[in-house]
Design an enzyme around this catalytic site. Sequence first.
Site, PDB file in Angstrom:
ATOM      1  N   LYS A   1       0.829  -1.207   0.000  1.00 39.45           N
ATOM      2  CA  LYS A   1       0.000   0.000   0.000  1.00 39.45           C
ATOM      3  C   LYS A   1       0.867   1.261   0.000  1.00 39.45           C
ATOM      4  O   LYS A   1       0.607   2.208  -0.744  1.00 39.45           O
ATOM      5  CB  LYS A   1      -0.893  -0.062   1.245  1.00 39.45           C
ATOM      6  CG  LYS A   1      -1.847   1.068   1.438  1.00 39.45           C
ATOM      7  CD  LYS A   1      -2.994   0.640   2.350  1.00 39.45           C
ATOM      8  CE  LYS A   1      -2.676   0.746   3.835  1.00 39.45           C
ATOM      9  NZ  LYS A   1      -2.757   2.132   4.320  1.00 39.45           N
TER      10      LYS A   1
ATOM     11  N   ARG B   1      -6.461  -2.684  10.764  1.00 39.61           N
ATOM     12  CA  ARG B   1      -5.435  -3.515  11.413  1.00 39.61           C
ATOM     13  C   ARG B   1      -5.958  -4.139  12.710  1.00 39.61           C
ATOM     14  O   ARG B   1      -5.539  -5.217  13.102  1.00 39.61           O
ATOM     15  CB  ARG B   1      -4.157  -2.717  11.644  1.00 39.61           C
ATOM     16  CG  ARG B   1      -3.585  -2.191  10.322  1.00 39.61           C
ATOM     17  CD  ARG B   1      -2.101  -1.973  10.312  1.00 39.61           C
ATOM     18  NE  ARG B   1      -1.727  -1.117   9.204  1.00 39.61           N
ATOM     19  CZ  ARG B   1      -1.485  -1.536   7.957  1.00 39.61           C
ATOM     20  NH1 ARG B   1      -1.519  -2.823   7.663  1.00 39.61           N
ATOM     21  NH2 ARG B   1      -1.190  -0.679   7.010  1.00 39.61           N
TER      22      ARG B   1
ATOM     23  N   ASP C   1       3.070  -0.230  12.083  1.00 35.05           N
ATOM     24  CA  ASP C   1       1.792  -0.809  11.678  1.00 35.05           C
ATOM     25  C   ASP C   1       1.608  -2.237  12.192  1.00 35.05           C
ATOM     26  O   ASP C   1       0.504  -2.782  12.144  1.00 35.05           O
ATOM     27  CB  ASP C   1       1.652  -0.777  10.151  1.00 35.05           C
ATOM     28  CG  ASP C   1       1.516   0.659   9.640  1.00 35.05           C
ATOM     29  OD1 ASP C   1       1.051   1.519  10.413  1.00 35.05           O
ATOM     30  OD2 ASP C   1       1.885   0.910   8.479  1.00 35.05           O
TER      31      ASP C   1
ATOM     32  N   GLY D   1      -4.937   8.266   5.475  1.00 35.44           N
ATOM     33  CA  GLY D   1      -4.050   9.336   5.927  1.00 35.44           C
ATOM     34  C   GLY D   1      -2.903   9.562   4.961  1.00 35.44           C
ATOM     35  O   GLY D   1      -2.476  10.705   4.735  1.00 35.44           O
TER      36      GLY D   1
ATOM     37  N   SER E   1       7.639  10.419  11.321  1.00 33.28           N
ATOM     38  CA  SER E   1       6.516  10.135  10.421  1.00 33.28           C
ATOM     39  C   SER E   1       6.955  10.155   8.970  1.00 33.28           C
ATOM     40  O   SER E   1       7.369  11.193   8.443  1.00 33.28           O
ATOM     41  CB  SER E   1       5.390  11.161  10.622  1.00 33.28           C
ATOM     42  OG  SER E   1       4.480  11.082   9.524  1.00 33.28           O
TER      43      SER E   1
ATOM     44  N   ARG F   1      -5.206   3.300  18.581  1.00 33.71           N
ATOM     45  CA  ARG F   1      -4.842   1.880  18.630  1.00 33.71           C
ATOM     46  C   ARG F   1      -4.380   1.443  20.008  1.00 33.71           C
ATOM     47  O   ARG F   1      -4.468   0.249  20.332  1.00 33.71           O
ATOM     48  CB  ARG F   1      -3.773   1.561  17.566  1.00 33.71           C
ATOM     49  CG  ARG F   1      -4.358   1.536  16.182  1.00 33.71           C
ATOM     50  CD  ARG F   1      -3.406   1.036  15.126  1.00 33.71           C
ATOM     51  NE  ARG F   1      -4.112   0.990  13.851  1.00 33.71           N
ATOM     52  CZ  ARG F   1      -3.549   1.122  12.657  1.00 33.71           C
ATOM     53  NH1 ARG F   1      -2.236   1.288  12.564  1.00 33.71           N
ATOM     54  NH2 ARG F   1      -4.266   1.073  11.565  1.00 33.71           N
TER      55      ARG F   1
HETATM   56  C1  S3P Z   1       2.875   5.304   6.070  1.00 33.32           C
HETATM   57  C2  S3P Z   1       3.500   5.817   7.195  1.00 33.32           C
HETATM   58  C3  S3P Z   1       3.080   5.498   8.561  1.00 33.32           C
HETATM   59  C4  S3P Z   1       2.198   4.246   8.586  1.00 33.32           C
HETATM   60  C5  S3P Z   1       1.125   4.284   7.544  1.00 33.32           C
HETATM   61  C6  S3P Z   1       1.732   4.379   6.151  1.00 33.32           C
HETATM   62  C7  S3P Z   1       3.377   5.707   4.756  1.00 33.32           C
HETATM   63  O1  S3P Z   1       2.343   6.586   9.078  1.00 33.32           O
HETATM   64  O2  S3P Z   1       1.617   4.083   9.852  1.00 33.32           O
HETATM   65  O3  S3P Z   1       0.342   3.110   7.607  1.00 33.32           O
HETATM   66  O4  S3P Z   1       3.000   5.090   3.733  1.00 33.32           O
HETATM   67  O5  S3P Z   1       4.174   6.661   4.690  1.00 33.32           O
HETATM   68  P1  S3P Z   1       3.051   7.843   9.824  1.00 33.32           P
HETATM   69  O6  S3P Z   1       3.856   8.602   8.840  1.00 33.32           O
HETATM   70  O7  S3P Z   1       1.883   8.657  10.325  1.00 33.32           O
HETATM   71  O8  S3P Z   1       3.859   7.236  10.911  1.00 33.32           O
END
Ligand code: S3P
Length: 426
Positions: free
Chosen positions: A20, A381, A308, A90, A161, A339
């Site tokens: 993903k 999840r 995750d 997100g 992040s 979570r």
């Molecule tokens: C992701 C980053 C992570 C992860 C999300 C996917 C990404 O989030 O938890 O499922 O694809 O960059 P954060 O950047 O908020 O940690």
Amino acid sequence: VSWRISRSTVGGEAEVPGDKSIAHRALILAGLAGGSSYLTNLPSGADVQSTASCLRALSIEVRVSNGNVEVDPGRGMSAPVQPLDCGNSGTTMRLMAGVLTGQPFGSCLTGDESLSRRPMGRVVDPLTQMGACIRSQDGHPPLHIDGRHLHGVEYTLPMASAQVKSAVLLAGLTARGDTTVTEPLPTRDHTERMLEAAGVEIGRRGRRVTVRGGQRPDPLSGRIPGDPSSAAFLLVAASLTGGGIQMGGVNTNPTRTAYLNLLGRLGVAVSTEERTQAMGEPVGDVTVSGRPVHAFEIGVKDVALMVDELPLLALVATQVPGRSVVSGAEELRYKESDRIECVAEGLSRLGARIQARPDGWVVDGPSRLTGRRVDSRGDHRLAMTLAVAGLIADGETVVDGAEAAEVSYPEFQRTLARLGARIDED
Ligand code: S3P
């Protein structure tokens, strides 16, 4: 949709859907490229569809058939006529915010109820420092973006992040001058790898990444590797139920597979073998067998590299003797659900001894789990973690709100059943 699950053993040969995180980035970079891109193994989950439909609303042609996708950017992005719906995703909202702030038109990013509760100030702040004009609802969606000329920035992330890092780097592509992002701890580095694979010059030194503005990515091609975070549910299901499992074509990027190293330290037999590369990512086979036998501690340094998989690792902690502690993980409170609370509540209902802390959990194991009715709380999840718990619980476990799994892994229930799980959908 509810899943009914009973004790059973999971094992055999499995495949997992495309990654993903990689799929979002590949679609977005392809949308910015100077020609058509061709990708295969696009995952069918709703989150990736959200990114594809945002791009379509920006006049980028995205043609998907059977996981094969052609992205034709035509003459580039143009003003959308409606708000761009990011659904539950997100990653879609944060990465698209980075892309859209530097475009010569206005746009609005919206999402579902869960996404509307998630913090967006973390992308609004650095993008505003680059000259962006974004209006949020007190740091939450919807985001109203007024496209502007951006300038480069030196930005130190206040939290680990990958989404925020990626938003700033994508904005940096259209900005004047250099954009440098420093992260407090390493996070998944897919954006950096994919930019390089698309011929964009970036500088990487330790936790600093620099991108020079005004570069256009080359078109991409290749197979999206299997998602290690989706794989985790099958691998842990096999391990906890005493089965063995092999899967090929999985993304083995070390910023995603820290959970496999942890399982190895807990006594599980884990092997990974790199076979090839795709879009800058290592791709290989993963084999897992045997049960975990040790308690463990996960601290802030490890959290981002297994963020995750932490709900699933909380379940693992319920099955090993001794006290396991996860700390430094307050970021889990800002995911598709809180979570920390939702995992503690769900696993406690099944008989686990798990206590929520502000930044993680304390788990005393081993516990015999008992099937009950539990709820996904709308979090994919959590739905899948509770389903795996059901495989080792006495009696029947019912997971309500199981449709949440559609956002990342619509094939989960069918795949798990094919591998021997007693899991029905109703
Ligand atoms: C992701 C980053 C992570 C992860 C999300 C996917 C990404 O989030 O938890 O499922 O694809 O960059 P954060 O950047 O908020 O940690």
